[in-house]
Design a protein around this motif. Structure first.
Motif, mmCIF file in Angstrom:
data_model
loop_
_atom_site.group_PDB
_atom_site.id
_atom_site.type_symbol
_atom_site.label_atom_id
_atom_site.label_comp_id
_atom_site.label_asym_id
_atom_site.label_seq_id
_atom_site.Cartn_x
_atom_site.Cartn_y
_atom_site.Cartn_z
ATOM 1 N N GLN A 85 0.855 -1.181 0.000
ATOM 2 C CA GLN A 85 0.000 0.000 0.000
ATOM 3 C C GLN A 85 0.891 1.230 0.000
ATOM 4 O O GLN A 85 1.957 1.254 0.643
ATOM 5 C CB GLN A 85 -0.914 -0.008 1.237
ATOM 6 N N ALA A 86 0.481 2.276 -0.707
ATOM 7 C CA ALA A 86 1.324 3.474 -0.823
ATOM 8 C C ALA A 86 0.955 4.539 0.206
ATOM 9 O O ALA A 86 1.740 5.453 0.457
ATOM 10 C CB ALA A 86 1.208 4.061 -2.234
ATOM 11 N N GLU A 87 -0.224 4.424 0.804
ATOM 12 C CA GLU A 87 -0.660 5.496 1.708
ATOM 13 C C GLU A 87 -1.537 4.895 2.805
ATOM 14 O O GLU A 87 -2.275 3.926 2.593
ATOM 15 C CB GLU A 87 -1.443 6.562 0.920
ATOM 16 N N TRP A 88 -1.425 5.473 3.966
ATOM 17 C CA TRP A 88 -2.243 5.040 5.130
ATOM 18 C C TRP A 88 -3.037 6.249 5.620
ATOM 19 O O TRP A 88 -2.482 7.213 6.108
ATOM 20 C CB TRP A 88 -1.313 4.512 6.212
ATOM 21 N N ARG A 89 -4.352 6.193 5.435
ATOM 22 C CA ARG A 89 -5.248 7.233 5.975
ATOM 23 C C ARG A 89 -6.324 6.544 6.804
ATOM 24 O O ARG A 89 -7.005 5.650 6.320
ATOM 25 C CB ARG A 89 -5.884 8.051 4.849
ATOM 26 N N GLN A 90 -6.446 6.974 8.030
ATOM 27 C CA GLN A 90 -7.385 6.311 8.946
ATOM 28 C C GLN A 90 -7.704 7.250 10.115
ATOM 29 O O GLN A 90 -6.862 8.027 10.561
ATOM 30 C CB GLN A 90 -6.768 5.013 9.485
ATOM 31 N N THR A 91 -8.925 7.154 10.597
ATOM 32 C CA THR A 91 -9.306 7.834 11.836
ATOM 33 C C THR A 91 -9.412 6.779 12.928
ATOM 34 O O THR A 91 -10.152 5.797 12.784
ATOM 35 C CB THR A 91 -10.652 8.563 11.687
ATOM 36 N N LEU A 92 -8.638 6.973 13.988
ATOM 37 C CA LEU A 92 -8.628 5.990 15.068
ATOM 38 C C LEU A 92 -8.530 6.695 16.413
ATOM 39 O O LEU A 92 -8.349 7.912 16.494
ATOM 40 C CB LEU A 92 -7.485 4.982 14.878
ATOM 41 N N ARG A 93 -8.639 5.883 17.484
ATOM 42 C CA ARG A 93 -8.595 6.418 18.848
ATOM 43 C C ARG A 93 -7.195 6.255 19.429
ATOM 44 O O ARG A 93 -6.663 5.134 19.465
ATOM 45 C CB ARG A 93 -9.611 5.693 19.730
ATOM 46 N N LEU A 94 -6.637 7.379 19.913
ATOM 47 C CA LEU A 94 -5.312 7.391 20.513
ATOM 48 C C LEU A 94 -5.471 7.435 22.032
ATOM 49 O O LEU A 94 -6.143 8.328 22.561
ATOM 50 C CB LEU A 94 -4.517 8.606 20.029
ATOM 51 N N LEU A 95 -4.882 6.464 22.731
ATOM 52 C CA LEU A 95 -4.954 6.436 24.184
ATOM 53 C C LEU A 95 -4.109 7.553 24.778
ATOM 54 O O LEU A 95 -2.981 7.790 24.357
ATOM 55 C CB LEU A 95 -4.464 5.083 24.714
ATOM 56 N N LEU A 96 -4.669 8.222 25.802
ATOM 57 C CA LEU A 96 -3.963 9.328 26.450
ATOM 58 C C LEU A 96 -3.319 8.857 27.737
ATOM 59 O O LEU A 96 -3.622 7.782 28.271
ATOM 60 C CB LEU A 96 -4.933 10.473 26.732
#
Length: 705
Positions: A85-96
């Motif tokens: 894959q040439a690109e990674w676009r994603q919306t995800l949850r980042l733990l704080l």
């Protein structure tokens, strides 16, 4: 930033400039090595995650990704590293760092070395939590409007309807195209006068809000009771641009209220005032007698031999006997007197304007004579007599409770003396001495550790799953054995000793609840307290202290207060309940239906449970009036968002009927008798493997619908 990518700077100066830019970007710039570890993070990482970049470098990036998003993030990253894959676009949850999370948008590409080989993944993280929340609010608003069970109408400032939802159409019967451009006046029922609407609009224009009950009319002409809330929408200059009306159909509830109020005040069998109305009338007549400085007589009456007739000839004949006896008493009394039925064959007479003991005695003899005459019941003749006790105001009491209790004691004395008698309350010094002796012995038992709690399970009606227990006081008497509260508490009612025992109950109950919590038992515990304890100035602080000492979780402790006790000082009890609710304590109104079960009072008390009196439960399958009361209480509780507990469940038929009616929790001998804490845990273990009750028969399900 020491990595190269497909777009590489051409000089050291350019690299330095780029590094400076990267360090000052608001977005997080990152690089992940081929082992999936953070290899670079710019300073914005601290603001986003709450962690310093140096503390995260060398750590697996997946540990900072929410568990629900890890699989997809790992797959996307591997696809870049492996060249799929040439690109990674994603919306995800980042733990704080604090354990919460933020929504971030990932934009990344492969990081290449000078030979063009993939050495990692490089990209940016952008905080999109606010945008996500906004989108979610918009989706939620649209979902609420379209899917709400409440009717919703939006109007312009002149009140013309601009939009309605599906529930509006279902409730009113009007189609959307029939109401657009028109005003809500087309729904008017004619039940409210001009002043009502003027007051509504006055409040709406001045405060921007109005709420209340209103009667409208459906498209087919049927009356519609609504619980309506209108809110004004303002623009930036504060001008009203729209009005939003949200309403629910409470027509059925209003009908149920009317039925319940009727059932709550009159005995369905005889038509006589019941305990509720009797208490209200007696309170009123005591106040009038006090103002007039005139005596008042209260008589407790019980039919002698009724049980024998009822058992031998059946309940229909017994009911007919009660109806005839009620009518005879009505005819024997004077205008202004009251005869009420408490239940079974128990009646109470209020004799107003009672100038002398002789006149009261003569009236009592007349009642006994008319009740003693033969009854014709379905073609057969039967005879019963009556025992009657008389208490006079103010000599024998100045409150309804005291007068009724003393009259009842005099009635029991009439039974002991041979029945078919009327006895006046007399001062019994020996009885006073016996009560004092009893109080002394009970106080010694309190100090000597003879008082303890037994526990009776509560189960969910539908699933039969145990969810809690009620703590019930027992006196482990060294001579008489295990005594129940009814055998030793009534004699100390209203004394300081009653509160001292309540403190013991609270201490033992919360300690046991804390032990259950430590042992991993997800159990709630309900305890009975008198109103005097609830109103003690130190009550709330003591509850808070015990909860901390024993580690009692919020929501696990339930306190049961008798309905009659709670209504004695409604405002103070409600205030005390609110204070305890802030500590996570729940409240139940015990023996609901035996006191003044008013909707007005129920709205003022912050209770989560109504406990249906076991007297109604035990007779519900044989007494149609009690079945109506149980059904009405369950319906009322559901309407107010309150759950119900039925006590005194002694047979499978009762359990099935209550389940069909929609009762939430069941408690009684059918499931288990009260037992020590150790025995309760054994019962719970056995219950896990035990059979459940069969489903309620079809007829019962229909009755509860």
């Amino acid at each position: 930033m020491n990595f190269q990518s497909p777009c590489r700077p051409e000089s050291a100066a350019a690299t330095a400039d780029a590094s400076c830019v990267v360090h000052n970007l608001r977005e997080v710039v990152f690089r992940i090595d081929v082992q999936g570890r953070w290899a670079f993070l710019n300073p914005s990482w601290a603001g986003l995650s709450g962690r310093e970049p140096l503390s995260s470098l060398g750590c697996a990036f997946l540990q900072d990704v929410h568990p629900l998003d890890r699989d997809s993030a790992q797959g996307r990253c591997l696809a870049l590293l492996e060249g799929d894959q040439a690109e990674w676009r994603q919306t995800l949850r980042l733990l704080l760092a604090g354990g919460d999370f933020k929504w971030v948008e990932v934009a990344a590409r492969p990081a290449l070395d000078a030979q063009g080989l993939v050495r990692g993944v490089a990209g940016t993280l952008v905080d999109v939590s606010e945008r996500r929340a906004t989108e979610e609010r918009l989706r939620l608003s649209a979902s609420v409007f379209d899917g709400a069970r409440e009717g919703i109408a939006i109007t312009d400032p002149q009140g013309r309807i601009l939009e309605v939802n599906a529930a509006f159409q279902d409730i009113t019967g009007y189609r959307r195209e029939q109401v657009l451009g028109r005003t809500p006046a087309l729904l008017s029922s004619g039940r409210h006068d001009k002043a009502f609407y003027e007051a509504m609009w006055g409040e709406l224009l001045s405060t921007g809000q109005w709420s209340g009950e209103i009667w409208n009319r459906r498209a087919d002409g049927a009356l519609l009771a609504e619980l309506l809330r209108i809110s004004a929408v303002r623009d930036e200059q504060g001008r009203h641009t729209h009005y939003v009306a949200i309403f629910s159909d409470i027509t059925r509830l209003k009908r149920q209220q009317e039925t319940l109020e009727r059932l709550a005040h009159y005995d369905p069998l005889t038509g006589l005032p019941n305990r509720v109305l009797l208490t209200d009338r007696l309170q009123t007549q005591i106040a009038q007698a006090e103002r007039r400085r005139e005596p008042l007589a209260v008589c407790s009456l019980d039919l002698d031999g009724f049980k024998a007739v009822n058992d031998a000839w059946g309940h229909p004949v017994g009911d007919e006997l009660l109806v005839q006896a009620a009518e005879r008493m009505r005819l024997a009394l004077r205008a202004g007197d009251t005869v009420a039925r408490l239940g079974g064959d128990e009646f109470v007479l209020i004799l107003d304007h009672a100038p002398s003991e002789a006149e009261v005695g003569a009236l009592a003899e007349r009642v006994l004579a008319t009740l003693g005459a033969p009854y014709t019941l379905m073609g057969r003749e039967a005879r019963v007599t009556a025992s009657l006790g008389i208490a006079l105001f103010p000599q024998h009491g100045t409150t309804p409770e005291r007068l009724l209790r003393n009259a009842d004691q005099a009635m029991l004395r009439a039974k002991r003396q041979g029945k078919n008698l009327a006895c006046l309350v007399v001062g019994d010094e020996a009885e006073v001495a016996a009560r004092e002796q009893h109080a002394t012995a009970l106080h010694e038992a309190l100090l000597g550790g003879e008082l303890c709690l037994y526990f009776q399970p509560k189960v969910e009606a539908r699933t039969q799953r145990p969810v809690g227990a009620e703590g019930l006081l027992r006196w482990l008497h060294p001579v008489r054995g295990v005594l129940t509260p009814g055998e030793f508490l009534p004699q100390i009612h209203g004394t300081e000793l009653e509160c001292e025992i309540d403190w013991l109950v609270l201490e033992q109950g919360m300690a046991q609840l804390g032990r259950w919590t430590l042992e991993g038992h997800d159990m709630s515990l309900s305890l009975n307290l008198c109103a005097a304890t609830l109103l003690h100035p130190q009550f709330t602080s003591r509850v808070a202290l015990l909860a901390r000492e024993h580690g009692v979780p919020r929501g696990r402790l339930e306190l049961e207060v008798l309905e009659t006790a709670a209504l004695a000082d409604l405002a103070a009890v409600a205030q005390a309940m609110e204070a305890c609710a802030q500590l996570g304590v729940c409240f139940a109104l015990d023996d609901f239906g035996t006191g003044y079960s008013s909707l007005h009072y129920l709205r003022q008390l912050p209770v989560k449970w109504l406990k249906i009196d076991q007297g109604f439960v035990r007779r519900m399958l044989t007494d149609e009036g009690d079945m109506h009361i149980v059904r009405a209480v369950v319906g009322l509780a559901a309407a107010f968002g309150v759950r119900t507990v039925a006590e005194g469940v002694e047979t499978a038929a009762h359990a099935q009927a209550l389940t069909a009616l929609g009762c939430d929790l069941l408690q009684g001998y059918w499931f288990a008798r009260p037992m020590p804490a150790v025995a309760l845990l054994q019962w719970l273990q056995e219950r896990q493997a035990g059979p459940r009750l069969p489903e309620a028969p079809h007829a019962l399900r229909e009755a509860g619908a």
